[in-house]
Design a protein around this motif. Structure first.
Motif, mmCIF file in Angstrom:
data_model
loop_
_atom_site.group_PDB
_atom_site.id
_atom_site.type_symbol
_atom_site.label_atom_id
_atom_site.label_comp_id
_atom_site.label_asym_id
_atom_site.label_seq_id
_atom_site.Cartn_x
_atom_site.Cartn_y
_atom_site.Cartn_z
ATOM 1 N N ARG A 1 -7.336 -0.600 4.129
ATOM 2 C CA ARG A 1 -7.749 -0.783 2.737
ATOM 3 C C ARG A 1 -6.686 -1.548 1.949
ATOM 4 O O ARG A 1 -7.001 -2.478 1.196
ATOM 5 N N VAL A 2 -5.432 -1.164 2.123
ATOM 6 C CA VAL A 2 -4.350 -1.855 1.414
ATOM 7 C C VAL A 2 -4.264 -3.307 1.867
ATOM 8 O O VAL A 2 -4.037 -4.213 1.056
ATOM 9 N N LEU B 1 -4.063 -6.737 -0.296
ATOM 10 C CA LEU B 1 -2.974 -7.702 -0.137
ATOM 11 C C LEU B 1 -3.497 -9.104 0.151
ATOM 12 O O LEU B 1 -2.858 -10.101 -0.205
ATOM 13 N N ARG B 2 -4.645 -9.187 0.789
ATOM 14 C CA ARG B 2 -5.219 -10.501 1.085
ATOM 15 C C ARG B 2 -5.938 -11.104 -0.113
ATOM 16 O O ARG B 2 -6.008 -12.329 -0.245
ATOM 17 N N VAL C 1 0.008 -6.689 8.710
ATOM 18 C CA VAL C 1 0.137 -6.072 7.389
ATOM 19 C C VAL C 1 1.425 -6.533 6.714
ATOM 20 O O VAL C 1 1.438 -6.863 5.521
ATOM 21 N N ALA C 2 2.512 -6.558 7.477
ATOM 22 C CA ALA C 2 3.796 -6.988 6.918
ATOM 23 C C ALA C 2 3.718 -8.434 6.428
ATOM 24 O O ALA C 2 4.214 -8.763 5.344
ATOM 25 N N HIS D 1 4.402 -10.125 2.583
ATOM 26 C CA HIS D 1 5.249 -11.283 2.286
ATOM 27 C C HIS D 1 4.450 -12.357 1.544
ATOM 28 O O HIS D 1 4.967 -13.006 0.627
ATOM 29 N N SER D 2 3.195 -12.530 1.929
ATOM 30 C CA SER D 2 2.356 -13.547 1.286
ATOM 31 C C SER D 2 2.117 -13.223 -0.183
ATOM 32 O O SER D 2 2.053 -14.132 -1.024
ATOM 33 N N VAL D 3 1.983 -11.935 -0.503
ATOM 34 C CA VAL D 3 1.809 -11.545 -1.901
ATOM 35 C C VAL D 3 3.059 -11.906 -2.702
ATOM 36 O O VAL D 3 2.976 -12.442 -3.819
#
Length: 719
Positions: A490-491, A495-496, A529-530, A534-536
């Protein structure tokens, strides 16, 4: 005979071989015949175009002799009488008498109900519609189910098939009056109530009739009476209303199930809000009752629950889930606003409920190694995910259409995205419906500050993500946020999505809702996920917003220090190098000239390169001889530092050069030569006319210092 009605009703693909029938000229006492012989005799009668009157008289005499004592096989006797009725109307009163006097006996053998119903079907095929026999025989078709032991979805499907077959036969033979008579019997609700017809059976008969009418209009050019069709659809709507009230009051689910299955088999009908609501209830509570199934599995994870799950997946309604969903989507597309809102709210709430239940189930069953049980639960949940996606796609077409029009509801995009985040764990394959729905929703919120803020507000807080799960069946000490796969999925969805509208997010809201979660999942063991975390960070550091530019810049400075610390300390390990590199480059490019954050970033990277090179040299002294092909973490960090030579601002460059020189000086001779060689290539290929002279001079000095003997060192500070 190639077609036996009883086998069709039973759902058998082909009939079992029957023994040769007894000769009609000398029929033995029927009480002495076995069910297979009775079936064989019936089959012979059905396939025979005509029979001698003497043979019929003999048969009727034998049957009538069984009227006083209870017959041994009443269902097969019904089949036989129905077969005889194809040749003689004298069988009608005997058939009626059989059901009147021995109905309890017929019901007591549910496995032979197809034979009993087939007998009624064959009789109805020939009985005149205005005859009192017609109404009496029809009444048995709907009153036999008063006994709750045989009131089931499977038997409802038999009624559907029988009525579909009957009406289709009437249409094929041109018996319009019989078609009208059948429709009257099932749509006269007052009569149905007086005779205490089983509602689920009448409901399935309505659906069977509708299917036959639709097929007949296309195959036989049957002129469908609009009033007849409307009357049947109205009756279905009335039953849908009763089903909803009964479900809410007593939890009676058979009628709800029959509505779903019947409409799945008969196809699309006119819009009715009660039909839409009943389909929603059927899908969420009966086809995919994951809440109750998961609760049962948590309370008792033995073989009984596993058997229950398998039986559910083998059930008729579960196998028709896709078709039922399609019927609901068709109804939704022509629904009014209140009905659409009902569907949307129910689906979004169901998704959130599924998320909560699935979290508990996966954590508990994984902890207890109930892998087989968990696998079966996930199979049902994955099918539920498809249902949510298909319906959401229909909602997005109606509510999020970019073209202005009636029915557009931009706020639906937020709830849709939240629902998708709840079921993200179940997404196993790329679905066009999923992609289209998410794209429409994201396009809707990425230009709307209020909608994007609402979406962020729905994101679970840091305390929720790291707090203990409220589940009695799980050992609390075993819970850790990074092992909660459903929550992580879900997180990851959030984040995407966040980078698509990050420039709209006020810096205060980003700091409050996003930053802590971003840094938490930056050290998640799952690399995917990591990287998303970083992309955020990269998207926010690269963003701009004139409304709060100063506040945003201040937050970027604060985030830079914590980001570098958290990312570098976990490398190599949970920090993916690609994520680290993109974050560092974003900081260097977007922070102001001479930013303390850039200095700290440079210092941290050089320190990490030093420690990694020492470890690598200790582990593999000959590493420097194959430096160019090396995949060591220290090689990646050094390459990143070289890249920064052309990116850092002119105020930070001298500090970076001094730190890199210090790194080179601490290496063994082989290491110094390897790094210097790489630097020469890098500087030679540089086309930065401003920096290149500085870098050439620096590199020459560094090369000279490295060539000096250890006994005569030159201070690095002179660079």
């Amino acid at each position: 005979m190639s077609f036996l009605l009883q086998d069709y009703l039973r759902g058998a693909s082909s009939s079992a071989p029957l023994p040769p029938p007894p000769p009609l000229t000398s029929v033995p006492p029927l009480s002495s015949l076995s069910p297979p012989l009775l079936s064989s005799l019936s089959s012979h009668l059905i396939s025979s175009p005509s029979l001698p009157s003497s043979s019929l008289s003999s048969l009727l005499s034998s049957v009538s002799s069984l009227s006083s004592p209870p017959p041994p096989f009443p269902s097969h006797l019904s089949l036989l009488l129905g077969s005889i009725s194809l040749h003689s109307s004298s069988a009608y009163p005997l058939l009626i008498s059989l059901f009147q006097n021995h109905l309890t006996l017929i019901v007591s053998a549910p496995s032979f109900l197809p034979e009993a119903l087939a007998g009624l079907g064959y009789a109805l095929l020939r009985v005149p519609p205005r005859s009192h026999y017609f109404s009496q025989i029809v009444s048995f078709l709907f009153t036999i189910w008063r006994d709750s032991r045989i009131a089931s979805l499977g038997n409802g499907l038999m009624v559907f098939k029988l009525v579909d077959w009957l009406v289709s036969s009437f249409i094929a033979s041109g018996y319009v009056e019989k078609v009208t008579a059948c429709c009257y019997e099932i749509t006269n609700l007052e009569k149905c109530g007086e005779k205490r017809y089983a509602e689920f059976a009448v409901m399935m008969a309505c659906c069977g009739t509708l299917r036959a009418l639709k097929v007949g209009s296309s195959r036989y050019k049957f002129e469908l009476n609009p009033e007849m069709k409307e009357s049947i659809e109205t009756t279905i709507g009335v039953f849908a209303e009763k089903a909803i009230l009964g479900y809410e009051k007593d939890g009676v689910c058979l009628l709800i199930k029959c509505i779903a299955l019947g409409l799945a088999r008969c196809g699309q009908i006119g819009f009715n809000p009660n039909i839409v609501k009943s389909l929603c209830i059927a899908l969420t509570n009966e086809v995919f009752p994951l809440k109750s199934l998961i609760q049962s599995s948590l309370q008792n994870s033995n073989g009984d629950v596993l058997t229950k799950l398998k039986e559910h997946m083998e059930g008729i309604l579960f196998k028709e889930a896709g078709v039922v969903t399609g019927v609901l989507c068709n109804q939704y597309s022509v629904s009014d606003d209140p009905t659409k809102e009902f569907v949307e709210t129910l689906m979004w709430d169901y998704s959130h409920e599924l998320y909560s239940c699935l979290r508990s189930a996966i954590l508990v069953h994984k902890g207890k190694s109930n892998n087989l049980l968990l696998s079966e639960l996930e199979r049902i949940a994955e099918a539920a995910f498809l249902m949510v996606v298909v319906i959401a796609n229909e909602v997005s077409k109606s509510r999020l259409n970019p073209r202005p029009g009636v029915g557009a509801k931009p706020h639906v995009s937020v709830r849709m995205l939240v629902a998708f985040s709840c079921v993200e764990y179940l997404r196993r394959v790329r679905l066009p419906e999923y992609t289209d729905s998410v794209r429409r929703a994201v396009l809707t919120i990425q230009d709307d500050v209020a909608l994007s803020s609402d979406f962020l507000d729905s994101m679970p807080s840091y305390d929720e993500l790291t707090g203990k799960l409220d589940c009695e069946d799980m050992v609390e000490d075993l819970y850790h946020w990074s092992k909660d796969d459903v929550q992580t999925a879900r997180v990851l969805f959030y984040l995407r999505v966040i980078p698509t509208f990050v420039s709209l997010i006020p810096s205060s809201l980003f700091a409050k809702k996003v930053a802590s979660t971003m840094f938490l999942y930056m050290q998640h063991p799952n690399e995917k996920v990591a990287r998303a975390s970083h992309s955020v960070l990269v998207s926010f550091i690269s963003s701009s917003n004139q409304k709060d530019e100063e506040e945003r810049l201040s937050l970027k400075e604060q985030l830079a220090f914590y980001y570098v610390q958290r990312a570098v300390e976990a490398y190599p390990g949970v920090t993916p190098f690609e994520g680290l590199a993109s974050g560092v480059v974003a900081l260097v490019r977007n922070l102001p000239a001479g930013s303390p954050g850039t200095f700290y970033c440079t210092y941290s990277l050089v320190s990490k390169a030093k420690s990694l090179s020492v470890e690598a040299t200790t582990r593999s002294p000959n590493m420097w001889k194959s430096w160019e092909e090396s995949s060591e973490p220290c090689k990646k960090v050094v390459d990143l530092l070289l890249r920064l030579l052309s990116l850092v601002d002119i105020q930070v460059l001298p500090y970076l050069l001094r730190e890199v020189a210090g790194l080179v000086s601490q290496l063994p001779k082989d290491g110094q030569d390897a790094l210097l060689g790489e630097m020469y290539v890098y500087v030679a290929e540089s086309d930065d006319v401003t920096r290149k002279p500085v870098l050439v001079s620096w590199l020459q000095s560094l090369s000279y210092l490295s060539s000096q003997p250890v006994s005569n060192p030159v201070a690095i500070s002179c660079l």
